[in-house]
Write an enzyme that holds these catalytic residues in place. Structure first.
Site, PDB file in Angstrom:
ATOM      1  CE1 TYR A  99     -11.074   2.858   5.624  1.00 42.25           C
ATOM      2  CE2 TYR A  99     -11.497   5.064   6.396  1.00 42.25           C
ATOM      3  CZ  TYR A  99     -10.578   4.087   6.220  1.00 42.25           C
ATOM      4  OH  TYR A  99      -9.365   4.482   6.258  1.00 42.25           O
ATOM      5  CG  ASP A 104      -7.444 -12.471   3.088  1.00 40.17           C
ATOM      6  OD1 ASP A 104      -7.710 -11.286   3.801  1.00 40.17           O
ATOM      7  OD2 ASP A 104      -8.392 -12.625   2.383  1.00 40.17           O
ATOM      8  CD1 TRP A 134      -8.290  14.022   5.064  1.00 38.11           C
ATOM      9  CD2 TRP A 134      -7.707  15.860   4.102  1.00 38.11           C
ATOM     10  NE1 TRP A 134      -9.180  14.814   5.164  1.00 38.11           N
ATOM     11  CE2 TRP A 134      -8.902  16.097   4.562  1.00 38.11           C
ATOM     12  CE3 TRP A 134      -7.111  17.124   3.513  1.00 38.11           C
ATOM     13  CZ2 TRP A 134      -9.636  17.231   4.184  1.00 38.11           C
ATOM     14  CZ3 TRP A 134      -7.791  18.351   3.484  1.00 38.11           C
ATOM     15  CH2 TRP A 134      -9.144  18.350   3.576  1.00 38.11           C
ATOM     16  CE1 TYR A 159     -13.507  -3.525   0.614  1.00 36.95           C
ATOM     17  CE2 TYR A 159     -14.167  -1.369   1.204  1.00 36.95           C
ATOM     18  CZ  TYR A 159     -14.151  -2.290   0.462  1.00 36.95           C
ATOM     19  OH  TYR A 159     -15.389  -2.166  -0.645  1.00 36.95           O
ATOM     20  N   GLY A 187       0.878  -1.140  -0.108  1.00 36.32           N
ATOM     21  CA  GLY A 187      -0.087  -0.006   0.097  1.00 36.32           C
ATOM     22  C   GLY A 187       0.912   1.262   0.303  1.00 36.32           C
ATOM     23  CD  GLN A 188      -1.703   6.721  -0.101  1.00 36.84           C
ATOM     24  OE1 GLN A 188      -1.084   7.190  -1.025  1.00 36.84           O
ATOM     25  NE2 GLN A 188      -2.736   6.796   0.072  1.00 36.84           N
TER      26      GLN A 188
HETATM   27  N1  LIG Z   1      -5.327   6.882   2.654  1.00 37.06           N
HETATM   28  C1  LIG Z   1      -5.963   7.714   3.469  1.00 37.06           C
HETATM   29  O1  LIG Z   1      -6.154   9.107   3.088  1.00 37.06           O
HETATM   30  C2  LIG Z   1      -5.805   7.340   4.890  1.00 37.06           C
HETATM   31  C3  LIG Z   1      -6.334   8.239   5.661  1.00 37.06           C
HETATM   32  C4  LIG Z   1      -6.333   7.962   7.289  1.00 37.06           C
HETATM   33  C5  LIG Z   1      -6.047   6.644   7.408  1.00 37.06           C
HETATM   34  N2  LIG Z   1      -5.636   5.624   6.595  1.00 37.06           N
HETATM   35  C6  LIG Z   1      -5.271   4.571   7.142  1.00 37.06           C
HETATM   36  O2  LIG Z   1      -4.087   4.236   6.855  1.00 37.06           O
HETATM   37  C7  LIG Z   1      -3.694   2.767   6.552  1.00 37.06           C
HETATM   38  C8  LIG Z   1      -2.950   2.660   5.158  1.00 37.06           C
HETATM   39  O3  LIG Z   1      -3.732   3.328   4.089  1.00 37.06           O
HETATM   40  P1  LIG Z   1      -2.982   3.391   2.691  1.00 37.06           P
HETATM   41  O4  LIG Z   1      -3.610   4.755   2.065  1.00 37.06           O
HETATM   42  O5  LIG Z   1      -1.646   3.162   2.533  1.00 37.06           O
HETATM   43  O6  LIG Z   1      -3.838   2.236   1.925  1.00 37.06           O
HETATM   44  P2  LIG Z   1      -3.682   1.331   0.634  1.00 37.06           P
HETATM   45  O7  LIG Z   1      -2.789   2.124  -0.239  1.00 37.06           O
HETATM   46  O8  LIG Z   1      -4.975   0.920   0.244  1.00 37.06           O
HETATM   47  O9  LIG Z   1      -3.151   0.228   1.091  1.00 37.06           O
HETATM   48  C9  LIG Z   1      -3.785  -0.867   1.954  1.00 37.06           C
HETATM   49  C10 LIG Z   1      -2.949  -2.310   1.579  1.00 37.06           C
HETATM   50  O10 LIG Z   1      -3.778  -3.159   2.216  1.00 37.06           O
HETATM   51  C11 LIG Z   1      -3.961  -4.369   1.431  1.00 37.06           C
HETATM   52  N3  LIG Z   1      -4.912  -5.154   1.953  1.00 37.06           N
HETATM   53  C12 LIG Z   1      -6.115  -4.999   1.865  1.00 37.06           C
HETATM   54  N4  LIG Z   1      -7.023  -5.910   2.246  1.00 37.06           N
HETATM   55  C13 LIG Z   1      -5.894  -6.786   2.761  1.00 37.06           C
HETATM   56  C14 LIG Z   1      -6.425  -8.019   3.449  1.00 37.06           C
HETATM   57  N5  LIG Z   1      -7.412  -8.664   3.588  1.00 37.06           N
HETATM   58  N6  LIG Z   1      -5.099  -8.664   3.839  1.00 37.06           N
HETATM   59  C15 LIG Z   1      -3.935  -8.020   3.656  1.00 37.06           C
HETATM   60  N7  LIG Z   1      -3.733  -6.948   2.758  1.00 37.06           N
HETATM   61  C16 LIG Z   1      -4.779  -6.444   2.531  1.00 37.06           C
HETATM   62  C17 LIG Z   1      -4.231  -3.620   0.080  1.00 37.06           C
HETATM   63  O11 LIG Z   1      -3.955  -4.478  -0.887  1.00 37.06           O
HETATM   64  P3  LIG Z   1      -5.038  -4.178  -2.258  1.00 37.06           P
HETATM   65  O12 LIG Z   1      -4.490  -2.956  -2.914  1.00 37.06           O
HETATM   66  O13 LIG Z   1      -4.868  -5.263  -3.485  1.00 37.06           O
HETATM   67  O14 LIG Z   1      -6.370  -4.036  -1.939  1.00 37.06           O
HETATM   68  C18 LIG Z   1      -3.138  -2.433   0.030  1.00 37.06           C
HETATM   69  O15 LIG Z   1      -1.771  -2.876  -0.347  1.00 37.06           O
HETATM   70  C19 LIG Z   1      -4.939   2.082   6.399  1.00 37.06           C
HETATM   71  O16 LIG Z   1      -5.150   1.640   7.746  1.00 37.06           O
HETATM   72  C20 LIG Z   1      -6.071   3.383   6.305  1.00 37.06           C
HETATM   73  O17 LIG Z   1      -7.169   2.802   6.777  1.00 37.06           O
HETATM   74  C21 LIG Z   1      -5.566   6.073   5.182  1.00 37.06           C
END
Ligand SMILES: NC(=O)c1ccc[n+]([C@@H]2O[C@H](COP(=O)([O-])OP(=O)(O)OC[C@H]3O[C@@H](n4cnc5c(N)ncnc54)[C@H](OP(=O)(O)O)[C@@H]3O)[C@@H](O)[C@H]2O)c1
Length: 281
Positions: free
Chosen positions: A124, A35, A149, A60, A10-11
């Site tokens: 979510y 998973d 964000w 998710y 993920g990012q």
């Molecule tokens: N993005 C935002 O603005 C934001 C804001 C506040 C908090 N957060 C939190 O920060 C964290 C990281 O976010 P991010 O932006 O880096 O998210 P992301 O880019 O969507 O990365 C999440 C990763 O988890 C993987 N994943 C999903 N379901 C899974 C499963 N069942 N088992 C194992 N891996 C799984 C995804 O794979 P796939 O891509 O193949 O689904 C992806 O590689 C998360 O907890 C999110 O809730 C994000």
């Protein structure tokens, strides 16, 4: 020091791999190999890695998609969180759970503190708060770190979405009544490394300093990218989404900063750094 990262592709996961990999051994797992919601999968990964620290950055993250795919959102964000936290206990390691500003309803008017009462709206947000609680209940050695964000290299984030929109439309209307804390993944990763060097378990906020509206965020993105596009502010009500968004979700990172001895940069400086990294081959 060995760190096991779930959601490593993920990012945030990618920058965690960079930062934690620089200071020690770092192992990353993600879909489709592991998973986290599948019983036994996180435990198997933890037992084979035998880490000193487990970070759960897997989630998710499709906020609107979760409204129609609730079972899956709960499966990953709550069940998966519990299984990862239990796996960390089994290998005698602390666990980090990354959570979100969306656990707050956005009715506040000053930056949220980690102990402010959450009131999530939407699947979510509810499933992420449940993930926080499941993590804390399963593993007493937990760091719950809420961020907001988020943008990082390779991610499908607000910065990239705005640049794509600007390239395809002559004029953009941008929401001015949604206020938050834009956060660069590399800064959060460095803050997490500093925080997890100690044993001050608990709940924290990890965001870049300052605040802005989506409209201001986009204008700064276009200025730094050298993109010329006509913009106009509008109200969020003009763009209804399946899941509600908090109107005001600024987080105060002071507790994390004081505990970890880490100072978050202003969001504008962090965004400038993102564009420098983005320009690198
Ligand atoms: N993005 C935002 O603005 C934001 C804001 C506040 C908090 N957060 C939190 O920060 C964290 C990281 O976010 P991010 O932006 O880096 O998210 P992301 O880019 O969507 O990365 C999440 C990763 O988890 C993987 N994943 C999903 N379901 C899974 C499963 N069942 N088992 C194992 N891996 C799984 C995804 O794979 P796939 O891509 O193949 O689904 C992806 O590689 C998360 O907890 C999110 O809730 C994000």
């Amino acid at each position: 020091m060995k760190t096991l990262i779930f959601g490593a592709k993920g990012q945030l996961g990618r920058d965690l791999m960079e930062v934690f990999g620089a200071g020690g051994e770092c192992l990353g797992v993600d879909l489709p190999e592991v998973d986290i919601a599948l019983p036994g999968a996180a435990l198997e990964a933890a037992e084979s890695a035998a880490p000193d620290l487990v970070i759960n950055a897997a989630a998710y993250t499709n906020v609107d998609g979760a409204e129609e795919d609730a079972d899956n959102a709960w499966r990953v964000n709550e069940t998966g969180a519990r299984l990862v936290a239990e796996a960390a206990v089994a290998v005698d390691a602390p666990v980090v759970y990354i959570s979100t500003d969306y656990v707050f309803d956005g009715a506040g008017s000053r930056p949220y503190e980690p102990d402010d009462p959450p009131n999530p709206k939407g699947v979510y947000a509810e499933s992420k708060l449940a993930g926080e609680r499941a993590t804390a209940a399963a593993n007493p050695r937990h760091f719950i770190v809420r961020t907001a964000w988020l943008y990082g290299p390779g991610g499908n984030n607000f910065v990239e979405k705005m640049l794509a929109l600007a390239a395809s439309r002559p004029e953009l209307r941008l929401v001015e009544d949604e206020i938050g804390s834009p956060t660069h993944t590399i800064d959060l990763a460095q803050a997490l490394r500093a925080l997890t060097a100690g044993a001050a378990y608990g709940t924290y906020h990890g965001v870049n300093r300052g605040q802005c509206s989506r409209y201001e965020f986009a204008q700064t993105i276009f200025a730094l990218a050298g993109v010329e596009v006509k913009t106009a502010p509008c109200k969020g009500a003009e763009f209804p989404t399946k899941a509600p968004r908090p109107a005001y979700s600024v987080l105060n990172p002071a507790r994390l900063e004081e505990t970890a001895g880490y100072a978050f940069r202003p969001w504008e400086d962090a965004l400038r750094h993102y564009f420098q990294r983005r320009a690198q081959p």
